[in-house]
Design a protein around this motif. Structure first.
Motif, PDB file in Angstrom:
ATOM      1  N   UNK A 119      37.123 -15.854   6.733  1.00 43.42           N
ATOM      2  CA  UNK A 119      38.003 -14.692   6.661  1.00 43.42           C
ATOM      3  C   UNK A 119      38.290 -14.436   5.184  1.00 43.42           C
ATOM      4  N   UNK A 120      38.017 -13.225   4.720  1.00 42.44           N
ATOM      5  CA  UNK A 120      38.201 -12.878   3.314  1.00 42.44           C
ATOM      6  C   UNK A 120      39.528 -12.156   3.138  1.00 42.44           C
ATOM      7  N   UNK A 143      34.815 -11.748   8.249  1.00 45.60           N
ATOM      8  CA  UNK A 143      35.699 -10.617   8.528  1.00 45.60           C
ATOM      9  C   UNK A 143      36.640 -10.433   7.343  1.00 45.60           C
ATOM     10  N   UNK A 144      36.940  -9.184   7.018  1.00 46.26           N
ATOM     11  CA  UNK A 144      37.799  -8.834   5.887  1.00 46.26           C
ATOM     12  C   UNK A 144      39.207  -8.532   6.387  1.00 46.26           C
ATOM     13  N   UNK A 145      40.192  -9.110   5.713  1.00 49.20           N
ATOM     14  CA  UNK A 145      41.602  -8.767   5.938  1.00 49.20           C
ATOM     15  C   UNK A 145      42.185  -8.350   4.591  1.00 49.20           C
ATOM     16  N   UNK A 215      33.193  -4.167   8.321  1.00 47.72           N
ATOM     17  CA  UNK A 215      33.491  -5.576   8.056  1.00 47.72           C
ATOM     18  C   UNK A 215      34.934  -5.958   8.372  1.00 47.72           C
ATOM     19  N   UNK A 216      35.742  -4.995   8.833  1.00 44.21           N
ATOM     20  CA  UNK A 216      37.128  -5.300   9.182  1.00 44.21           C
ATOM     21  C   UNK A 216      37.476  -4.650  10.517  1.00 44.21           C
ATOM     22  N   UNK A 217      38.592  -5.034  11.083  1.00 42.64           N
ATOM     23  CA  UNK A 217      39.082  -4.378  12.285  1.00 42.64           C
ATOM     24  C   UNK A 217      39.595  -2.985  11.938  1.00 42.64           C
ATOM     25  N   UNK A 218      39.623  -2.070  12.904  1.00 41.84           N
ATOM     26  CA  UNK A 218      40.142  -0.727  12.648  1.00 41.84           C
ATOM     27  C   UNK A 218      41.588  -0.764  12.125  1.00 41.84           C
ATOM     28  N   UNK A 219      41.882   0.148  11.210  1.00 46.06           N
ATOM     29  CA  UNK A 219      43.191   0.323  10.570  1.00 46.06           C
ATOM     30  C   UNK A 219      43.455  -0.692   9.467  1.00 46.06           C
ATOM     31  N   UNK A 239      41.799 -14.339  15.391  1.00 46.27           N
ATOM     32  CA  UNK A 239      41.258 -14.541  16.737  1.00 46.27           C
ATOM     33  C   UNK A 239      39.808 -14.079  16.812  1.00 46.27           C
ATOM     34  N   UNK A 240      39.541 -12.939  16.239  1.00 41.55           N
ATOM     35  CA  UNK A 240      38.215 -12.343  16.367  1.00 41.55           C
ATOM     36  C   UNK A 240      37.135 -13.173  15.658  1.00 41.55           C
ATOM     37  N   UNK A 241      37.452 -13.778  14.534  1.00 40.94           N
ATOM     38  CA  UNK A 241      36.425 -14.504  13.788  1.00 40.94           C
ATOM     39  C   UNK A 241      35.897 -15.693  14.593  1.00 40.94           C
TER      40      UNK A 241
END
Length: 581
Positions: A119-120, A143-145, A215-219, A239-241
Motif C-alpha cells: 500500500x503506497x 494500491x495507492x492511498x 491504481x486507487x479506489x474511487x474518490x 481490506x482490498x489489497x
C-alpha cells in the motif's frame, strides 16, 4: 477471500522450518507478533512517506493505522516501513531532485523485504510518482492511498488557494496594489489543516492521475485530508489489497497503455499540472509502456477543461469533492464518449467505467457540462520547433488566450540567479510584448529542474497593469502556478539545447494551435551560436562535488524522457534476493 493464484512471496522468508525460517520469524517476534500471523497470511507492506519535514504528509501515521485495520480485518498482516519523503515545500533545491532517489528507496525496500503486496501512502507532489515508479519496477499487487487536500484557505473572508495565492499576492505587492502587511496576513490562513495543496496543483493532479490510472479506489483523489471519509477509504484500501494478493492482481495488469491514455485525457479535463507529463512518462517507463510526448497531442488535445478549480478557475478541492470528485468527471467524459478506454481494469477488480457510470454529480459550476467548459481545449499543448527539437509543454487552461499565438523579442536570463538580479532593473529593455527566456534551469542545469519557470513579471510592467507575458524555459513550474508559460524545453541548455543560443532581441514565435516554438534565426546562425557554447562546463562544476549530485548529473534523462535515471528505466520484478544466512 478467493483461492490464491500463486504461492505467497513472504513464505520464502517465513514459511520454512529450517534455520532461515527460524531466524526471520524469531527476529520479527521481538515486536510481540504471535506465531499464527506467519501461518499463510499475506504480508502487506505499508510504504509510508510520513515526515514532519513534509507537512502535506505529516498526518500519515494516523492514515497508516486505518490501513492496518483494513488489512487485519481482511486476514492479512500489515508491516509499515518508511521511505525517503521528498516534500516540495521545504526540500531544496527541489523535491524533483530526489524523486528518483525516493523511487530507488521504494523499489529496493519492496524487493528486499518479505511482503506480498504494498500500500503506497502518498501525498505531496513527488511522493506519488516516486512511489509508483518504485513499485512499478517490482510489480507486486499495489494500491495507492493519498493523504488528501487541505481545507480551503481563508483570508479576509474569502477562500484562497494554497500556492496560487502566493503567486497572486506577491505580484500585487510588486505592483504596489497591496501592502507587505496584507501579503503576510494571508500566510496563516493559506494552510489551515493537514493535507496537500487545495488547488489543482501537482499533488491533486497526481492524485487524480493515480485514480484515473486505476491504481486507487474511487474518490481517493479528492476527499479532504481531515474528512473522516479519508480514513474510511484507507481502511477499505487495506481490506482490498489482501484480496488483490489472492487474485494476483499485480500492478502491470492495471498500469497498461490504455490506463495511461485515460490519464492523459483526464488531465485535460481537470486542468491538471504540466508536471504530470514528466511523471507519467517516468512511471510508464518503469512498467514498460511506451509513452511519448506526442501522445499528449493525440489523446489530450481537443478535450475541454470542465473542472473549474484554481489556478485555472475559481474553486478549490473541497468543492471538487463535494461536487462529485473525479468519478463525476470520468462519468461526464464517458457519457460523451470522451473516455478512451472504459474497460481499463482498476485495483478494485472492476473496470474504470463500472466504477464511475453511476457516480453522482452535485454541482455543474464546479464540474461543468462538456458544452459549457472552462476551456474548449484544455489538453497540454506540446510544442516543437528549432527552439525545442524534442519538445516543450504549455498548459492552455492556465494561459491567456490572446498570448497562445504570439511573436516577441527575447529578454534572456542565463539562469535563475541572473533572472533575480535583472528582472526588476528599471533600465531592463522589456515591454508587454517581450518574451522572457530563462535557461540552465533544466534537469542538469539546475539539478532537479526546479519550479521556477513561471517567472514573475518585471515590477515596472506590473505597475502598468500587465498581468501576463509569454515565458519560456527549460524549467518546470508548480501546478499551483498560472500564466502563458512554456516549460520543459528539451533538450535543455545545459545539455546543448537551442535555448543556449538565444540572445536578447531575438524574435521568437509561439503558436500553440500549430504546436510551434521557433527562434527566428537561420539554421546556420543557430549552429554557429551553439558551437560557441560549452554545455558541459556547468555540469562538470556541479558534478565535481561528488555524491548523489554527481550520480544525478551523469544519469538523469531529459524532460521528454521523464527525467528518470537511465539505469532505472524498465521493470526488474520482485524476485526474492538470496538470503545471507
Amino acid at each position: 477471500m478467493t483461492d490464491r493464484k500463486r504461492p505467497l512471496r513472504s513464505a520464502q522468508w517465513f514459511g520454512s522450518a529450517d534455520k532461515n525460517g527460524f531466524m526471520y520469524r524469531s527476529w520479527m517476534k521481538n515486536q510481540g507478533i504471535p506465531d499464527h500471523e506467519f501461518q499463510g497470511k499475506p504480508i502487506i507492506g505499508i510504504c509510508n512517506t510520513w515526515s514532519e519535514l513534509t507537512p502535506c504528509n505529516a498526518h500519515f501515521r494516523k492514515l497508516a493505522e486505518h490501513v492496518k485495520k483494513g488489512v487485519l480485518e481482511a486476514g492479512g498482516y500489515p508491516v509499515e516501513f518508511p521511505v525517503f519523503s521528498n516534500g516540495e515545500s521545504n526540500l531544496r533545491p527541489t523535491a524533483m531532485f530526489t524523486r528518483n532517489l525516493a523511487s530507488m528507496d521504494v523499489e529496493e525496500a519492496i524487493r528486499g523485504n518479505p511482503m506480498d503486496a504494498v500500500v503506497l501512502l502518498v501525498g505531496c507532489d513527488k511522493t506519488t510518482p516516486a512511489l509508483l515508479m518504485g513499485a512499478a519496477s517490482c510489480d507486486l499487487p499495489t494500491i495507492v492511498v493519498t493523504g488528501g487536500p487541505m481545507l480551503n484557505g481563508k483570508h479576509q473572508g474569502k477562500d484562497i488557494g494554497s500556492g496560487t495565492v502566493v503567486w497572486q499576492l506577491s505580484e500585487q505587492v510588486k505592483a504596489g496594489k497591496i501592502s507587505m502587511h496584507d501579503f503576510m496576513a494571508a500566510e496563516a490562513g493559506m494552510s489551515r489543516s493537514a493535507g496537500t495543496c487545495n488547488t489543482m496543483g501537482t499533488a491533486s493532479t497526481m492524485a487524480c492521475m493515480a485514480e484515473s490510472l486505476g491504481t486507487s479506489l474511487p474518490h481517493n483523489a479528492a476527499i479532504p485530508a481531515v474528512d473522516s471519509r479519508r480514513y474510511v477509504l484507507a481502511h477499505l484500501s487495506g481490506m482490498r489489497i489482501v484480496d488483490m494478493v489472492d487474485e494476483d492482481l499485480i500492478l502491470s495488469k492495471v498500469l497498461t497503455r490504455e490506463a495511461f491514455e485515460n490519464a492523459i485525457r483526464t488531465n485535460a479535463a481537470i486542468g491538471g499540472s504540466t508536471n504530470a507529463v514528466v511523471h507519467l512518462k517516468a512511471i510508464a517507463g518503469r512498467i514498460g509502456v511506451d509513452l511519448e510526448l506526442d501522445d499528449w497531442t493525440r489523446i489530450g488535445r481537443g478535450t475541454p477543461t470542465i473542472v473549474d478549480l484554481q489556478p485555472s478557475g475559481r474553486f478549490l478541492m473541497e468543492e471538487f469533492y463535494y461536487a462529485g470528485g473525479l468519478p463525476a468527471v470520468l462519468r461526464r467524459l464517458g457519457e460523451a464518449e470522451r473516455l478512451p478506454h472504459k474497460d481499463a481494469l482498476t485495483v478494485n477488480g472492476q473496470t474504470l467505467w463500472e466504477n464511475v457510470k453511476d457516480a453522482p454529480l452535485y454541482n455543474d459550476e464546479v464540474i461543468r457540462p462538456l458544452d459549457n467548459p472552462l476551456r474548449e481545449d484544455g489538453g497540454i499543448c506540446i510544442l516543437h520547433g528549432n527552439l525545442a527539437p524534442r519538445g516543450a509543454v504549455l498548459k492552455p487552461s492556465a494561459a491567456s488566450p490572446e498570448l497562445m499565438k504570439h511573436r516577441g523579442k527575447a529578454v534572456v536570463f542565463d539562469d535563475f540567479d541572473h533572472y533575480k538580479a535583472r528582472i526588476n532593473d528599471p533600465d531592463l529593455d522589456v515591454d508587454a510584448d517581450s518574451i522572457l527566456v530563462m535557461r540552465n534551469c533544466g534537469p542538469r542545469g539546475y539539478h532537479g529542474m526546479a519550479e521556477v519557470g513561471n517567472m514573475g513579471l518585471p515590477a515596472k510592467l506590473l505597475e502598468q497593469g500587465v498581468t501576463d507575458m509569454v515565458r519560456i524555459s527549460d524549467a518546470r513550474m508548480s501546478g499551483t502556478a498560472y500564466g502563458t508559460v512554456v516549460l520543459h524545453v528539451a533538450p535543455e541548455a545545459a545539455a546543448g539545447g537551442p535555448l543556449a543560443a538565444v540572445r536578447d532581441g531575438d524574435w521568437i514565435e509561439l503558436d500553440c494551435d500549430a504546436g510551434r516554438l521557433h527562434l527566428d534565426i537561420s539554421d546556420a546562425e543557430l549552429e554557429v551560436r551553439l558551437a560557441e557554447n560549452d554545455p558541459t562546463e556547468k555540469s562538470r562544476r556541479i558534478a565535481s562535488d561528488g555524491g548523489y549530485r554527481q550520480l544525478y548529473i551523469e544519469h538523469v534523462l531529459q524532460a521528454d524522457e521523464g527525467c528518470d535515471f537511465d539505469f532505472l528505466v524498465g521493470k526488474r520484478g520482485a524476485e526474492v534476493p538470496r538470503h545471507s544466512h
